[in-house]
Design a protein around this motif. Structure first.
Motif, PDB file in Angstrom:
ATOM      1  N   LEU A 121      27.547  37.804  43.012  1.00 28.56           N
ATOM      2  CA  LEU A 121      28.252  38.736  43.889  1.00 28.56           C
ATOM      3  C   LEU A 121      29.748  38.690  43.615  1.00 28.56           C
ATOM      4  CD1 LEU A 121      28.206  40.719  46.275  1.00 28.56           C
ATOM      5  CD2 LEU A 121      28.374  38.748  47.815  1.00 28.56           C
ATOM      6  N   GLY A 122      30.274  37.478  43.402  1.00 27.30           N
ATOM      7  CA  GLY A 122      31.690  37.321  43.107  1.00 27.30           C
ATOM      8  C   GLY A 122      32.090  38.005  41.812  1.00 27.30           C
ATOM      9  N   LEU A 123      31.227  37.950  40.817  1.00 28.00           N
ATOM     10  CA  LEU A 123      31.515  38.616  39.547  1.00 28.00           C
ATOM     11  C   LEU A 123      31.657  40.124  39.737  1.00 28.00           C
ATOM     12  CD1 LEU A 123      29.158  36.737  37.037  1.00 28.00           C
ATOM     13  CD2 LEU A 123      31.647  36.562  37.211  1.00 28.00           C
ATOM     14  N   ILE A 124      30.863  40.675  40.655  1.00 28.93           N
ATOM     15  CA  ILE A 124      30.945  42.111  40.923  1.00 28.93           C
ATOM     16  C   ILE A 124      32.170  42.453  41.769  1.00 28.93           C
ATOM     17  CG2 ILE A 124      29.806  44.067  42.050  1.00 28.93           C
ATOM     18  CD1 ILE A 124      27.128  42.671  41.417  1.00 28.93           C
ATOM     19  N   VAL A 125      32.375  41.679  42.827  1.00 32.07           N
ATOM     20  CA  VAL A 125      33.422  42.001  43.800  1.00 32.07           C
ATOM     21  C   VAL A 125      34.802  41.546  43.334  1.00 32.07           C
ATOM     22  CG1 VAL A 125      34.229  41.608  46.162  1.00 32.07           C
ATOM     23  CG2 VAL A 125      31.787  41.895  45.712  1.00 32.07           C
ATOM     24  N   ILE A 126      34.894  40.361  42.756  1.00 31.61           N
ATOM     25  CA  ILE A 126      36.189  39.759  42.438  1.00 31.61           C
ATOM     26  C   ILE A 126      36.599  39.975  40.986  1.00 31.61           C
ATOM     27  CG2 ILE A 126      37.460  37.570  42.383  1.00 31.61           C
ATOM     28  CD1 ILE A 126      35.649  36.610  44.663  1.00 31.61           C
ATOM     29  N   SER A 127      35.621  40.188  40.097  1.00 29.91           N
ATOM     30  CA  SER A 127      35.940  40.370  38.682  1.00 29.91           C
ATOM     31  C   SER A 127      35.853  41.831  38.251  1.00 29.91           C
ATOM     32  CB  SER A 127      35.004  39.525  37.813  1.00 29.91           C
ATOM     33  OG  SER A 127      35.105  38.161  38.144  1.00 29.91           O
ATOM     34  N   LEU A 128      34.678  42.423  38.395  1.00 32.22           N
ATOM     35  CA  LEU A 128      34.450  43.783  37.915  1.00 32.22           C
ATOM     36  C   LEU A 128      35.262  44.820  38.691  1.00 32.22           C
ATOM     37  CD1 LEU A 128      32.891  45.762  36.105  1.00 32.22           C
ATOM     38  CD2 LEU A 128      31.074  45.778  37.826  1.00 32.22           C
ATOM     39  N   SER A 129      35.223  44.754  40.014  1.00 36.67           N
ATOM     40  CA  SER A 129      35.872  45.787  40.834  1.00 36.67           C
ATOM     41  C   SER A 129      37.392  45.848  40.647  1.00 36.67           C
ATOM     42  CB  SER A 129      35.510  45.584  42.312  1.00 36.67           C
ATOM     43  OG  SER A 129      34.122  45.758  42.504  1.00 36.67           O
ATOM     44  N   ILE A 146      36.995  34.290  34.611  1.00 33.70           N
ATOM     45  CA  ILE A 146      37.363  32.918  34.239  1.00 33.70           C
ATOM     46  C   ILE A 146      37.752  32.125  35.480  1.00 33.70           C
ATOM     47  CG2 ILE A 146      39.055  31.496  33.011  1.00 33.70           C
ATOM     48  CD1 ILE A 146      39.210  33.670  30.887  1.00 33.70           C
ATOM     49  N   ALA A 147      38.622  32.726  36.312  1.00 32.88           N
ATOM     50  CA  ALA A 147      39.070  32.054  37.533  1.00 32.88           C
ATOM     51  C   ALA A 147      37.902  31.769  38.463  1.00 32.88           C
ATOM     52  CB  ALA A 147      40.113  32.920  38.243  1.00 32.88           C
ATOM     53  N   LEU A 148      37.004  32.733  38.589  1.00 32.59           N
ATOM     54  CA  LEU A 148      35.845  32.570  39.470  1.00 32.59           C
ATOM     55  C   LEU A 148      34.915  31.478  38.943  1.00 32.59           C
ATOM     56  CD1 LEU A 148      34.546  33.942  42.034  1.00 32.59           C
ATOM     57  CD2 LEU A 148      33.118  35.194  40.425  1.00 32.59           C
ATOM     58  N   THR A 149      34.713  31.460  37.642  1.00 31.78           N
ATOM     59  CA  THR A 149      33.832  30.468  37.025  1.00 31.78           C
ATOM     60  C   THR A 149      34.388  29.060  37.170  1.00 31.78           C
ATOM     61  OG1 THR A 149      33.071  32.109  35.409  1.00 31.78           O
ATOM     62  CG2 THR A 149      32.664  29.785  34.893  1.00 31.78           C
ATOM     63  N   ALA A 207      39.986  43.141  29.932  1.00 31.32           N
ATOM     64  CA  ALA A 207      40.864  41.973  30.019  1.00 31.32           C
ATOM     65  C   ALA A 207      41.003  41.470  31.448  1.00 31.32           C
ATOM     66  CB  ALA A 207      42.236  42.320  29.441  1.00 31.32           C
ATOM     67  N   HIS A 208      41.235  42.386  32.372  1.00 34.43           N
ATOM     68  CA  HIS A 208      41.419  42.030  33.782  1.00 34.43           C
ATOM     69  C   HIS A 208      40.140  41.442  34.366  1.00 34.43           C
ATOM     70  CE1 HIS A 208      43.399  43.363  37.844  1.00 34.43           C
ATOM     71  NE2 HIS A 208      42.798  42.180  37.943  1.00 34.43           N
ATOM     72  N   GLY A 209      39.033  42.131  34.122  1.00 33.94           N
ATOM     73  CA  GLY A 209      37.757  41.641  34.642  1.00 33.94           C
ATOM     74  C   GLY A 209      37.392  40.282  34.078  1.00 33.94           C
TER      75      GLY A 209
END
Length: 307
Positions: free
Chosen positions: A124-132, A208-211, A201-203
């Motif tokens: 969920l974090g990858l979608i909300v915090i990275s992709l979006s 990386i930060a989330l992981t 790049a942004h995503g």
């Protein structure tokens, strides 16, 4: 030149930036306080993306030209994450140095972004915090904002849009890192002539930060993280040692990242740009940014300094 081929003016972009910044603080802050993940989605798509696309369409600007919606090559797609991997430690080091400085005046608070505690939360974090944010924030900053400042020249457009990107986080503890990374994203966009490159790049940077948070910090209590940061800043030997090691590591990473950037193929895509000499500088253009700066100072004073 037909209006369809022009980018928004600096003044209208700065006014738009002030409006979105105000919405982010009040409406975005409200929805995120109620539920962080849904609040972040509302912030990204309804406060940032939808108004930006709608404004450009209503005003009659070409989305393809303003947002640089051009194809990127496979080699570019492969190299961009590698550039980000080695740029990330540099941004983190800049934030660390600034936090050490701030710790002399304020009590450092843990990052507001939630750390996933399970695999479903991580996805969920990858979608909300990275992709979006990779999509929505890039549309605004490397799209509308940077294109508006094109008329000042590419270097100034990169620098100004990066500073505005850093300020838009409205977090003094997380200011220098986003500004540095914003400059990386902007440079990549100009070289590839495609906003899709900065989205990647942004995503990837956020992933990386989330992981790191999930695998290294997920089991640690936020209060413990906060206290450790303060303890480090109070120990002069540990501080000096961490700065020296971090500086050396950052220089190595920056060199590798720059080499990868140099190897990034330039796009052959033709983009119609406004001539620099056509722009007449007006101080009025930057008045809305004074409003954003006041909000930034007030917000950080209330939540960081006024403790």
């Amino acid at each position: 030149m037909d209006n369809k081929k022009k980018n928004p003016s600096i003044l209208e972009t700065n006014i738009f930036y002030l409006v979105l910044g105000t919405l982010l603080i009040f409406l975005g802050g409200f929805v995120q306080s109620r539920e962080i993940y849904s609040g972040l989605l509302i912030t990204q798509y309804l406060i940032i993306l939808l108004p930006t696309i709608s404004y450009l369409k209503i005003r009659g600007y070409s989305l393809k030209n303003t947002l640089k919606l051009n194809k990127i090559s496979i080699k570019q797609i492969v190299l961009i994450p590698l550039i980000v991997i080695f740029a990330y430690p540099v941004g983190a080091f800049l934030n660390y140095i600034f936090i050490l400085f701030l710790s002399n005046f304020i009590k450092i608070r843990p990052a507001p972004i939630p750390i996933p505690s399970s695999s479903p939360e991580f996805i969920l974090g990858l979608i909300v915090i990275s992709l979006s944010p990779g999509i929505c924030e890039e549309i605004l900053f490397r799209g509308m904002v940077m294109s508006s400042y094109d008329k000042l020249g590419k270097k100034k457009a990169i620098i100004i849009s990066s500073v505005l990107f850093g300020v838009y986080h409205f977090n003094l503890q997380n200011l220098l890192g986003p500004i540095f990374l914003g400059a990386i994203f902007g440079s990549i966009v100009y070289k590839t002539k495609s906003i899709y490159s900065s989205m990647i790049a942004h995503g990837f940077n956020n992933a990386i930060a989330l992981t790191i948070g999930y695998f290294l910090l997920g089991k640690m209590d936020k209060i413990q993280i906060q206290s450790e940061a303060i303890d480090i800043s109070a120990n002069s030997f540990a501080t000096i040692l961490s700065i020296i090691v971090g500086l050396i590591f950052s220089i190595v990473c920056a060199s590798i990242s720059y080499s990868l950037y140099k190897a990034l193929p330039e796009s052959k895509e033709e983009i119609e740009e406004e001539l620099i000499e056509d722009y007449n500088f007006r101080k009025l253009d930057y008045i809305p940014l004074v409003g954003v700066l006041i909000i930034f100072i007030f917000y950080n004073y209330m939540f960081l300094f006024n403790q």
